[in-house]
Design an enzyme around this catalytic site. Structure first.
Site, PDB file in Angstrom:
ATOM      1  N   LYS A 118     -46.415 -19.648  49.988  1.00 44.10           N
ATOM      2  CA  LYS A 118     -46.534 -18.186  49.987  1.00 44.10           C
ATOM      3  C   LYS A 118     -47.864 -17.703  49.426  1.00 44.10           C
ATOM      4  O   LYS A 118     -47.939 -16.643  48.804  1.00 44.10           O
ATOM      5  CB  LYS A 118     -45.356 -17.536  49.271  1.00 44.10           C
ATOM      6  N   GLY A 178     -52.073 -16.530  53.115  1.00 47.84           N
ATOM      7  CA  GLY A 178     -53.142 -16.774  54.075  1.00 47.84           C
ATOM      8  C   GLY A 178     -52.974 -18.059  54.866  1.00 47.84           C
ATOM      9  O   GLY A 178     -53.799 -18.363  55.728  1.00 47.84           O
ATOM     10  N   LYS A 205     -50.426 -28.857  58.533  1.00 46.44           N
ATOM     11  CA  LYS A 205     -50.177 -27.970  57.391  1.00 46.44           C
ATOM     12  C   LYS A 205     -49.456 -28.740  56.290  1.00 46.44           C
ATOM     13  O   LYS A 205     -48.616 -29.600  56.565  1.00 46.44           O
ATOM     14  CB  LYS A 205     -49.318 -26.784  57.826  1.00 46.44           C
ATOM     15  N   HIS A 241     -47.978 -28.134  51.923  1.00 38.18           N
ATOM     16  CA  HIS A 241     -47.939 -27.474  50.613  1.00 38.18           C
ATOM     17  C   HIS A 241     -47.973 -28.512  49.492  1.00 38.18           C
ATOM     18  O   HIS A 241     -47.854 -28.153  48.318  1.00 38.18           O
ATOM     19  CB  HIS A 241     -46.663 -26.633  50.467  1.00 38.18           C
ATOM     20  N   SER A 301     -44.359 -12.955  46.277  1.00 35.85           N
ATOM     21  CA  SER A 301     -44.062 -13.374  47.645  1.00 35.85           C
ATOM     22  C   SER A 301     -43.125 -14.582  47.665  1.00 35.85           C
ATOM     23  O   SER A 301     -42.220 -14.670  48.496  1.00 35.85           O
ATOM     24  CB  SER A 301     -45.371 -13.707  48.368  1.00 35.85           C
ATOM     25  N   THR A 311     -55.676 -11.668  64.863  1.00 35.23           N
ATOM     26  CA  THR A 311     -55.057 -12.233  63.654  1.00 35.23           C
ATOM     27  C   THR A 311     -54.901 -11.187  62.550  1.00 35.23           C
ATOM     28  O   THR A 311     -54.735 -11.544  61.381  1.00 35.23           O
ATOM     29  CB  THR A 311     -55.863 -13.435  63.132  1.00 35.23           C
ATOM     30  N   MET A 338     -50.133 -10.401  63.863  1.00 38.02           N
ATOM     31  CA  MET A 338     -49.454 -11.629  63.446  1.00 38.02           C
ATOM     32  C   MET A 338     -47.964 -11.382  63.257  1.00 38.02           C
ATOM     33  O   MET A 338     -47.122 -12.189  63.659  1.00 38.02           O
ATOM     34  CB  MET A 338     -50.072 -12.144  62.145  1.00 38.02           C
ATOM     35  N   LYS A 357     -45.301  -8.021  53.505  1.00 38.71           N
ATOM     36  CA  LYS A 357     -46.237  -6.913  53.287  1.00 38.71           C
ATOM     37  C   LYS A 357     -47.685  -7.285  53.576  1.00 38.71           C
ATOM     38  O   LYS A 357     -48.420  -6.522  54.174  1.00 38.71           O
ATOM     39  CB  LYS A 357     -46.134  -6.407  51.835  1.00 38.71           C
TER      40      LYS A 357
END
Length: 298
Positions: free
Chosen positions: A49, A52, A109, A111, A141, A230, A235, A261
């Site tokens: 979160k 970006g 990707k 994390h 977030s 984008t 998005m 948001k």
């Protein structure tokens, strides 16, 4: 119930090398660690979160396809850019299974904290883009994300989650350790370190930075087109990027959407004065050994 839905189990976190991970991720960590990327592969890394991440994935995909929107909307973002540690088969395949079927160059990707990133990424000198967001907005977030993500434990009361985040007692571990490790390794490992706040402030500038890092040459008109495509609004309305394709049993977006948001400074709507002061004191203690120019307001 479909086979895919039946695989969603009650979430459990387990500690691996001091980092809390989903149980399924922990069980597959040996296989993840053994992943051997091609030198042409690109890794997009972030703490959960940081907001970006998905944005950067779409920017990179459009840059690699010279702004061709249709090419980038042929499949969900999780298929185009496999999530390395995705273990529950919400998209019918794990991240590793998807990667095995794809030819390089691949965009991946993760994390995972720096110390759990497959060593092959560094040995093969893969390009790495790291996306970071200020701690307070990330916390807010991430709190909301816990409400929709059925694969991690519920966050509990807000005040409890604030303290759990400060202690790193959340999935993927400590935000502080995560950002510091990638920041300190950015020059030695040729990591492009992006700030979400910079992307919000001047998206065109950051898109150009990504383009240059990828050694691409794209016309100004196409770059303007990519910036427009984008934007947060586009998005959020893009079914191939907004995670609306994920089953409700994995992401229950009935209360709010994955893309909520997309602003800087929303933390001011959630932290009490006392919580903010306590957080700032703890932040100063944990980050005193580094000078990462985060901004909590624009």
């Amino acid at each position: 119930m479909t086979d895919k839905q039946s695989e969603i189990v009650q979430p459990v976190l387990v500690r691996v090398n001091g980092v809390l991970l989903k149980e399924q991720t922990a069980q597959e960590l040996d296989a993840i660690s053994a992943f051997r990327p091609h030198p042409s592969d690109l890794l997009i890394a972030s703490y959960p979160k940081s907001e970006g991440t998905t944005w950067t994935q779409e920017i990179v995909d459009l840059l690699l396809h010279n702004g061709n929107v249709e090419s980038c909307r042929q499949a969900p973002i999780t298929t185009r850019n496999p999530f390395l540690e995705l273990s529950t088969k919400i998209s019918s395949q794990t991240g590793l299974e998807l990667l095995e079927e794809m030819d390089p160059p691949r965009v991946i990707k993760t994390h995972l904290p720096f110390q759990l990133v497959p060593v092959g990424i560094w040995e093969n000198k893969c390009k790495v883009i790291y996306v970071a967001r200020n701690a307070k907005d990330t916390l807010v977030s991430y709190y909301y994300f816990h409400h929709i993500n059925q694969m991690i434990p519920k966050p509990g009361p807000w005040e409890d989650f604030v303290h759990n985040f400060m202690r790193g007692e959340v999935a993927w571990g400590s935000w502080y350790d995560h950002v510091k490790a990638f920041w300190e390794a950015r020059q030695k490992r040729n990591i492009l370190f992006l700030f979400y706040e910079d992307m919000q402030e001047n998206p065109r500038r950051e898109v150009e930075r990504i383009m240059n890092y990828l050694d691409l040459s794209i016309s100004n008109d196409v770059l303007d087109h990519i910036v427009e495509q984008t934007s947060f609004k586009n998005m959020k309305d893009n079914p191939m990027a907004n995670y609306a394709f994920v089953p409700k049993e994995a992401f229950d977006q009935s209360t709010h959407k994955f893309m909520r948001k997309g602003v800087v400074g929303d933390w001011e709507n959630h932290f009490t004065t006392e919580q903010s002061a306590e957080f700032d004191k703890d932040y100063e203690k944990k980050m005193k050994d580094v000078n990462i120019p985060f901004r909590t307001r624009l």
